[in-house]
Scaffold this active site. Structure first.
Site, PDB file in Angstrom:
ATOM      1  N   HIS A 135       0.853  -1.187   0.000  1.00 41.45           N
ATOM      2  CA  HIS A 135       0.000   0.000   0.000  1.00 41.45           C
ATOM      3  C   HIS A 135       0.889   1.238   0.000  1.00 41.45           C
ATOM      4  CE1 HIS A 135      -3.950  -1.971   1.040  1.00 41.45           C
ATOM      5  NE2 HIS A 135      -3.101  -2.937   1.351  1.00 41.45           N
ATOM      6  N   ASN A 213       0.199 -12.249   7.928  1.00 45.73           N
ATOM      7  CA  ASN A 213       0.794 -11.287   7.002  1.00 45.73           C
ATOM      8  C   ASN A 213       0.438  -9.864   7.409  1.00 45.73           C
ATOM      9  OD1 ASN A 213       0.072 -13.853   4.902  1.00 45.73           O
ATOM     10  ND2 ASN A 213       2.115 -13.007   4.821  1.00 45.73           N
ATOM     11  N   ARG A 221       7.040 -12.833  24.989  1.00 45.37           N
ATOM     12  CA  ARG A 221       6.709 -11.800  25.971  1.00 45.37           C
ATOM     13  C   ARG A 221       5.729 -10.774  25.397  1.00 45.37           C
ATOM     14  NH1 ARG A 221      12.389 -12.156  27.008  1.00 45.37           N
ATOM     15  NH2 ARG A 221      12.782 -13.246  28.972  1.00 45.37           N
ATOM     16  N   ASP A 242      -1.360 -20.190  -0.696  1.00 41.03           N
ATOM     17  CA  ASP A 242      -0.707 -20.295  -2.004  1.00 41.03           C
ATOM     18  C   ASP A 242       0.716 -20.847  -1.922  1.00 41.03           C
ATOM     19  OD1 ASP A 242       0.500 -18.142  -0.777  1.00 41.03           O
ATOM     20  OD2 ASP A 242       0.247 -16.747  -2.456  1.00 41.03           O
ATOM     21  N   GLY A 243       1.174 -21.186  -0.719  1.00 43.03           N
ATOM     22  CA  GLY A 243       2.537 -21.685  -0.572  1.00 43.03           C
ATOM     23  C   GLY A 243       3.576 -20.589  -0.519  1.00 43.03           C
ATOM     24  N   ASP A 268      -6.779 -12.912  -1.978  1.00 46.16           N
ATOM     25  CA  ASP A 268      -6.061 -11.624  -1.992  1.00 46.16           C
ATOM     26  C   ASP A 268      -5.462 -11.413  -3.387  1.00 46.16           C
ATOM     27  OD1 ASP A 268      -5.096  -9.194  -1.075  1.00 46.16           O
ATOM     28  OD2 ASP A 268      -3.356 -10.043  -0.056  1.00 46.16           O
ATOM     29  N   ALA A 303       2.929  -8.515  -2.968  1.00 48.88           N
ATOM     30  CA  ALA A 303       1.870  -7.583  -3.385  1.00 48.88           C
ATOM     31  C   ALA A 303       0.632  -8.373  -3.782  1.00 48.88           C
ATOM     32  CB  ALA A 303       2.354  -6.711  -4.534  1.00 48.88           C
ATOM     33  N   GLY A 304      -0.118  -8.831  -2.789  1.00 48.64           N
ATOM     34  CA  GLY A 304      -1.257  -9.672  -3.104  1.00 48.64           C
ATOM     35  C   GLY A 304      -0.793 -11.017  -3.640  1.00 48.64           C
TER      36      GLY A 304
END
Length: 381
Positions: A135, A213, A221, A242-243, A268, A303-304
């Site tokens: 973003h 993510n 802690r 998606d791995g 995403d 990025a997605g």
């Protein structure tokens, strides 16, 4: 009106379990109890029939962006995901100028009114610059409830979800405002502490945007947001299977602690999903897609994704070794319930929309039906 059909001989995944040599009766646009005499029988022996997939977090596909595309391009993206089993799509908008996002909400609202998409998800601009991911930091802002309300109003009743960094000034009041207007408040792109995340949940947040993510990792802690989101029964956690976004052990951790009833698989996805490698824009930021992995040209952040939900389904069963019923819950039933649409979609039950996916014995997609019409018709021997 499509002819009535009896899909026979498949392993059919129902809310009560899997039925071997089962059948699904399709009458018009709905699933029916009984088949009319003229119904066509489709022999699906050796296949699986599962509910159509429901994606609550998706930025585009087929070369088209839901944030910046024309209505025709948006429909092209929606159709791309339909061909991969997603019969219900929420269109996600990425961070932009507030007035721009309000205008885009109007465009998307018209498509939602027509039934082409199931609503709008705003991912940004009310997120943390510390966890911005893909973003544009210059466009980020604290979640002022008045500005949150502006976007909700611009969606004309079709705002379904908004992702917030709830620790920022105005975050908790914005959560409460969203809840009052029937919009899902999602915690994501956040630098919140464990305690701040608990406060957000108590204020009404119910979703974790792509868990793990764009948020602090678990510390012994400083347990952070992940721990708070996993342990609270009120939270549904999004996972990108998606791995690339998640190690398989992280996925297993989420299923172990949240349980299958609190997981929602998402894509995403960005423009490149179902389209190919190359250079794209995600909002104003340039993205390079190589070998199916999308990263910012500047900085290299993920990025997605280029994921489609049929691939997420197959990976969950064949790589992660999750039970098929748990995967169906995560990819269909749970997101349908979150959207308040589980009276119509998300499971194979009489009276619901005839939205379904046909998979072969290797869990590869061979057929997709939406509202009784084939989007991808199975090519059977």
């Amino acid at each position: 009106m499509a002819p009535s059909k009896v899909l026979a001989g498949a392993r059919v995944v129902l809310p009560t379990g899997t039925v071997d040599d089962g059948r699904v009766i399709v009458d018009g646009t709905r699933i029916a109890d009984t088949a009319p005499p003229e119904a066509e029988t489709v022999d699906l022996a050796g296949h699986w029939v599962v509910p159509g997939f429901v994606d609550i977090h998706n930025h585009g596909g087929g070369g088209a962006s839901f944030t910046g595309g024309t209505p025709e391009e948006i429909l092209q993206g929606v159709e791309t995901h339909r061909r991969h089993g997603t019969t219900t799509t929420v269109a996600s908008a990425v961070t932009g100028e507030l007035d721009f996002l309000a205008r885009r909400a109007g465009v998307l609202a018209e498509l939602a009114q027509q039934g082409d998409i199931a609503g709008i998800h705003f991912e940004g601009p009310f997120i943390s610059p510390c966890r911005k991911g893909a973003h544009d930091e210059q466009l980020l802002r604290a979640p002022d409830p008045a500005e949150v309300r502006k976007l909700v109003d611009a969606a004309h009743g079709h705002a379904k979800m908004m992702t917030l960094a709830t620790e920022l000034p105005g975050g908790l009041d914005s959560v409460r405002l969203l809840v009052e207007h029937g919009v899902i408040a999602a915690v994501g792109h956040t630098d919140a502490s464990y305690e701040q995340t608990v406060q957000a949940i108590d204020a009404g947040a119910t979703v974790a945007t792509h868990l793990f993510n764009a948020m602090p990792p678990v510390g012994h802690r400083a347990p952070g947001p992940i721990t708070a989101l996993l342990e609270d029964e009120r939270i549904t956690v999004e996972l990108i299977n998606d791995g690339t976004h998640l190690h398989p052990a992280a996925l297993q951790l989420a299923f172990h602690h949240a349980g299958a009833a609190r997981v929602a698989f998402i894509t995403d996805a960005m423009d490149a999903a179902g389209f190919g490698d190359g250079r794209y824009l995600l909002g104003p930021l340039e993205v390079e897609v190589a070998d199916g992995v999308a990263r910012l040209v500047e900085g290299g952040s993920i990025a997605g994704s280029t994921l489609t939900l049929d691939r997420a389904f197959k990976r969950a069963v064949t790589v992660d070794r999750l039970p098929v019923g748990d995967v169906v819950a995560a990819i269909s039933a749970n997101p349908a319930r979150l959207l308040g649409l589980d009276d119509r979609i998300g499971s194979l039950e009489p009276g619901k929309d005839a939205d379904l996916v046909v998979l072969d014995d290797a869990f590869d997609l061979v057929g997709v039906m939406r509202r009784g019409a084939w989007v991808v018709e199975p090519q059977l021997d």
